[in-house]
Structure formats: C-alpha cells, structure tokens
Write an enzyme that holds these catalytic residues in place. Structure first.
Site, PDB file in Angstrom:
ATOM      1  N   ASP A   1       0.715  -1.253  -0.022  1.00 40.52           N
ATOM      2  CA  ASP A   1       0.067   0.075   0.122  1.00 40.52           C
ATOM      3  C   ASP A   1       0.967   1.455   0.010  1.00 40.52           C
ATOM      4  O   ASP A   1       1.668   1.403   0.912  1.00 40.52           O
ATOM      5  CB  ASP A   1      -0.876  -0.278   1.345  1.00 40.52           C
ATOM      6  CG  ASP A   1      -1.695   1.056   1.625  1.00 40.52           C
ATOM      7  OD1 ASP A   1      -1.502   2.131   0.543  1.00 40.52           O
ATOM      8  OD2 ASP A   1      -2.447   1.023   2.696  1.00 40.52           O
TER       9      ASP A   1
ATOM     10  N   HIS B   1      -3.700   4.450   6.663  1.00 44.34           N
ATOM     11  CA  HIS B   1      -2.639   3.770   5.736  1.00 44.34           C
ATOM     12  C   HIS B   1      -1.257   3.910   6.393  1.00 44.34           C
ATOM     13  O   HIS B   1      -0.826   4.822   7.255  1.00 44.34           O
ATOM     14  CB  HIS B   1      -2.619   4.273   4.362  1.00 44.34           C
ATOM     15  CG  HIS B   1      -3.929   4.232   3.695  1.00 44.34           C
ATOM     16  ND1 HIS B   1      -4.211   3.165   2.840  1.00 44.34           N
ATOM     17  CD2 HIS B   1      -4.981   4.995   3.570  1.00 44.34           C
ATOM     18  CE1 HIS B   1      -5.305   3.210   2.410  1.00 44.34           C
ATOM     19  NE2 HIS B   1      -5.931   4.344   2.741  1.00 44.34           N
TER      20      HIS B   1
END
Ligand SMILES: [Zn+2]
Ligand SMILES: [Zn+2]
Length: 541
Positions: A185, A357
């Site tokens: 990610d 994130h």
C-alpha cells in the site's frame, strides 16, 4: 499479473493474477469522479482484458470492505454472477448489502486470518492487517511460479480499538519462506514516520463533546466502525443520545452491530423522532458526507435541503480524512455550515483524524521483516508509488526487483524475477446514470465545453438549388453572453461560406453544417475569445 486499477491513482483497485491459464482477482473497486468528469457517478476498472476469460476466474479475493476495493464487484458479477467472493465476515456482509441493491445473490466464501484455501492453482493464505475498517486481510498467494504477498490497505497501529494488529509474525514467516513478489500500500509512502494510533483521537473528541453548547453532528465514513465506536463511547460518557443519519450509515452500522464489530451501550441509540424531543445538549447525530458528496446528509444540511436544520451553536465534527480532489466540495460544506452558525471542527483545526494507511516508517519495517525478492508498490498516484519504491530500495531490495507500473502493465514472475511483458487496456469506464461504459472521454470533453464555453445552435434553411440561405438563420445560445444584435455580424460570414461552397460545388447537409460550424466558431473566437460548442442544423428549403 496485471493491475486494472489502483496504480497511478487512488481508487478502483483491482489486480488480476494468472497462473496455468487460470485467473485470481484481488479486489474490484471504484474510483470517484473529479470535477473535470462532470455527470459521472463512479469510475470502474476496464474489464476488457478479462471479459472473454471470465470462465477462467477462480475467485475474487476482497481484502476489505472499502468502496475502492469492493465497489466494482456488482458490475463484474453482472457479467458472470457466480464468481466466488472470498473475504472476511464484515467485508462479505458489506458487499452482500450492496449486491442486494443490484439484486445479485453472490457465491460467498468466508475466511479469516490464518485460513489457507486453494482456488484452482492459487493456494491462498489470509493474514490479519489493521486498517480504517475492521476485519481487513492481506493475502499470500502460492503458485508454482512463486509466493506473492499482497498487503491490501493496511497500517501498523499497535494499539487498535479491537486489539487486532497487523500480523507481522505471519509476514516474517512468509518472508522466511521467501516472498517473490510483495505488493504494498503506497498511499502514505510520502508521509514520514508512523501513523498515529486511532486511540489518540480521544482527547480531541472528548473536548468537542465537553464544550459543545448544543447539538453535536459528527460526519464520518459509513464504514469507519472504530471511529464511530469512539464517537458512541464519548457521546455516552457525556450523556448524549445518538441517532444515525443517512442510508449507508444506518445500513452499515446495523451490520457492524449485528456482527459484533460495533458495541452500542444500551439505550444510547434512538430514532430521530425521540431525538427531537431531547434538549439540544443531549443530542448527537452521526451522518455521512464527510467528503462533501452532494447527495450525502451533511452537504444537504449545509444546503438547507435536509430535515435537520443547522442552527446557531451546533457543533459539526468532520471525523475523517480529506480525499485529494474533494477539497473544494468539503470547504464549501464547511463554509455553509459556518454561515448557519455551526462551529465546525475538522482535521485542519483539531486532531480528529488519523490515516488508515501505513506511513514511510511502517513500510520500511515491513520490507525489513519480509525481505522480499521483488516489490510492486500498489494503491497510489505515481508520486506515492515512487516514494514507496524508494523505501523498498533503501531497505536493500535490489532496484531491478522494484517495479513501478501503471494500470494495465503486465508483470511476469518467472524464476523469482519480475519482468514487464506487455500492456492491456485499463482506461476509465464510466458509470453514467443508467449506462455503464457508454460515456466516453469525448462526451466528457463536450460536457466541459458546455460548462466552460456554452453552446450556440444555428438553424440554416438552405435553398437546395442555389446552395444559399433561403432566409435569415435562427440562432439559439445558452451559456454564451449575447443579445438580439450579437449574431448579426455572423450572418454575412455564413453567407460567404455557403457562396464559396456553392461555387466549388460542395453540397450535402453534413458538409454545409461543418462549414457553418467553422464560420461561427471562428467568429466567436475572434470576436469574443470564446470557443462555445456549435450545433449547426441545415434544412433544405
Ligand atoms: Zn481501504
Ligand atoms: Zn483503498
């Protein structure tokens, strides 16, 4: 493998793995349109390259329940409804609710962390990861070609509300086995350090509830179960009652509560009717619309288009991120709310949001733990992919093994080496009202022209024998500054163009329409410095 979305953009994540003639899809999300894509509802990945091969698809693995990972599933299942959907309990519940609206009953395979399951030649192992929605999974895919580890969206909050942390021990074990390709990610790869823990928002949220003189209206993503859990807990502690507002919020929180992901103190939740009877300082509303989405509850409150009227002394808490591209819409909403007398608390003026994130520090940790042979940064715009790639290289991954690829780029894994071997179509597919894939870039260009320049239509009655105007043409304009006299100057230009065409023997309605469009276009440009859309209609006299 090939990513049909999510590389070079944040949204519509979809990765297709191929082995021994079979396909495994990881995620199938949507991308939300920006202001330069007027009229578009959502943007899908382009299924063209797999459309003829849908029978080869073993399963769709859904890493978590965010729209940018599951939103495209209904559209793919329309083409083949029985592709098995593999995911955790909450992820499947969210996609199920969505599919019900599309009247699709999917084949579901529920998995949880630690499970190992084969789908054709793909041996999958699921690993717990922490993210801004509960029950997220990374997936390790073993084939004869090697071991691939796909993190999905993740971060490494060490003190999450549910105690479910990213399973670095599993990452390490897979690393020992030898990860041939690591997909990670990239969203926060440019952000230095570590993403703060969700629990650290409590003081700021506490302050809001302690100091709010009247109602507290909280807006958040309808999937952020843990954030909403914190809101509920703080509201409860301050003696407020809570009502959920907005279809997706009511639906998702119902699902989360039913499945045990959301714990609601008894008597805390009430319906709107009961809430209206309470004094304002005992009220908390939790609604959607934190991204300024025009149809969501908060935007409609800001526009005075909702039963809930913002009044002097209300406090509005935007407990959410600001997704790039939504800034204008969100600031517009904040301005309107403020105009009606609300005190708006958002991540710009209080610590009421942490990202979902992993930041650069967490990514570096992961690379050091996994020690992958090859890395493919996913989930990000080009700058995010590049920043993530740089981190991988800094931790010692060979630069040749770090591939930055865009959507549609085919990456092969052979003998532990990655290579770019081709490209498949991966353009934007627009869902536009009832049509899917019908609206093209050309349509959007037309819409932008209409929005920016306006439109002039010219109806010219042309004598079939002479090829000249039989009478004065009719002009109709919208969005183009004009009055009665404006078009007088252009008539001689049209006459001139038609006379020249007649002389040269050019005829036919289509050709004459093109000539007229050109004449009017040149005139508008020269006289007004504008380039309106011109719609010429030639009628035979
Ligand atoms: Zn996500
Ligand atoms: Zn995502």
């Amino acid at each position: 493998m090939v990513a049909l979305g999510g590389l070079g953009e944040i949204g519509r994540n979809m990765t297709v793995f191929e082995h021994a003639g079979r396909l495994l899809i990881v995620d199938c999300g949507v991308l939300f349109p920006e202001e330069h894509q007027p009229g578009v509802d959502v943007i899908l990945p382009d299924f063209t390259s797999i459309r003829d091969r849908l029978d080869d698809v073993e399963a769709i693995v859904l890493t978590h329940g965010h729209e940018d990972h599951i939103g495209g599933v209904p559209y793919l299942l329309r083409e083949r409804p029985d592709i098995p959907l593999v995911g955790s309990k909450l992820t499947l519940a969210f996609i199920d609710a969505k599919l019900k609206e599309h009247r699709i009953r999917p084949v579901k395979v529920e998995v949880s962390e630690g499970d190992e399951l084969a789908f054709g030649p793909f041996d999958c192992e699921f690993v717990a990861v922490n993210h801004s929605i509960p029950d997220s999974l990374a997936v390790a895919i073993r084939t004869a070609a090697g071991l691939v580890l796909h993190t999905g969206d993740f971060k490494m909050d060490q003190f999450p509300l549910d105690g479910r942390i990213t399973d670095l021990r599993a990452f390490a074990r897979l690393g020992e086995e030898g990860v041939d390709l690591f997909l990670t990610d990239s969203t926060n790869a440019e952000v230095p350090g570590f993403t703060t823990s969700e629990g650290e928002l409590v003081p700021a949220i506490e302050t809001v509830f302690r100091t709010a003189p009247r109602r507290v209206i909280v807006s958040s993503f309808a999937s952020h179960v843990h954030r909403i859990q914190q809101i509920l807990d703080v509201a409860h502690a301050h003696g407020r009652k809570v009502a959920f507002v907005g279809r997706s919020m009511v639906r998702n929180m119902g699902i989360a509560q039913e499945l045990g992901y959301l714990t609601v103190p008894p008597g805390l939740l009430v319906d709107m009717k009961a809430l209206e009877k309470l004094p304002a300082d005992r009220v908390c509303l939790v609604c959607t619309g934190s991204q300024g989405e025009p149809m969501a509850a908060l935007s409609r409150m800001a526009n005075r288009d909702h039963v809930i009227r913002i009044t002097e002394g209300d406090t509005v808490l935007l407990a959410s991120s600001l997704i790039p591209g939504n800034e204008n819409a969100v600031y517009r909403v904040i301005n309107e709310l403020t105009r009606w007398g609300a005190n708006v608390v958002h991540k710009g003026n209080a610590k009421v949001h942490v990202s979902g994130h992993a930041s650069a520090g967490e990514l570096a940790y992961c690379y050091n733990v996994v020690r992958p042979r090859n890395v493919l940064p996913v989930h990000g715009e080009w700058r995010h992919l590049k920043a993530n790639a740089d981190i991988a290289v800094r931790t010692g991954v060979h630069p040749r093994g770090v591939v930055i690829a865009e959507d549609g780029v085919v990456v092969d894994l052979v003998d532990g080496r990655v290579r770019i071997t081709g490209k498949v179509p991966a353009g934007n597919v627009y869902v536009d009202g009832m049509t899917v894939g019908g609206a093209t870039e050309a349509h959007l260009r037309d819409r932008r022209t209409l929005a920016n320049e306006g439109v002039i239509s010219v109806v010219a009655i042309v004598d079939a024998d002479t090829g000249l105007l039989a009478e004065e043409p009719d002009f109709l304009a919208r969005g183009f500054v004009h009055d009665e006299a404006t078009f007088e100057d252009v008539v001689p230009l049209i006459e001139k163009a038609l006379a020249k065409a007649a002389e040269e023997g050019v005829g036919g309605a289509v050709q004459l329409e093109q000539l007229i469009a050109r004449a009017v276009g040149t005139w508008a440009n020269k006289t007004y410095r504008r380039s309106p859309m011109i719609i010429p209609i030639v009628v035979d006299a």
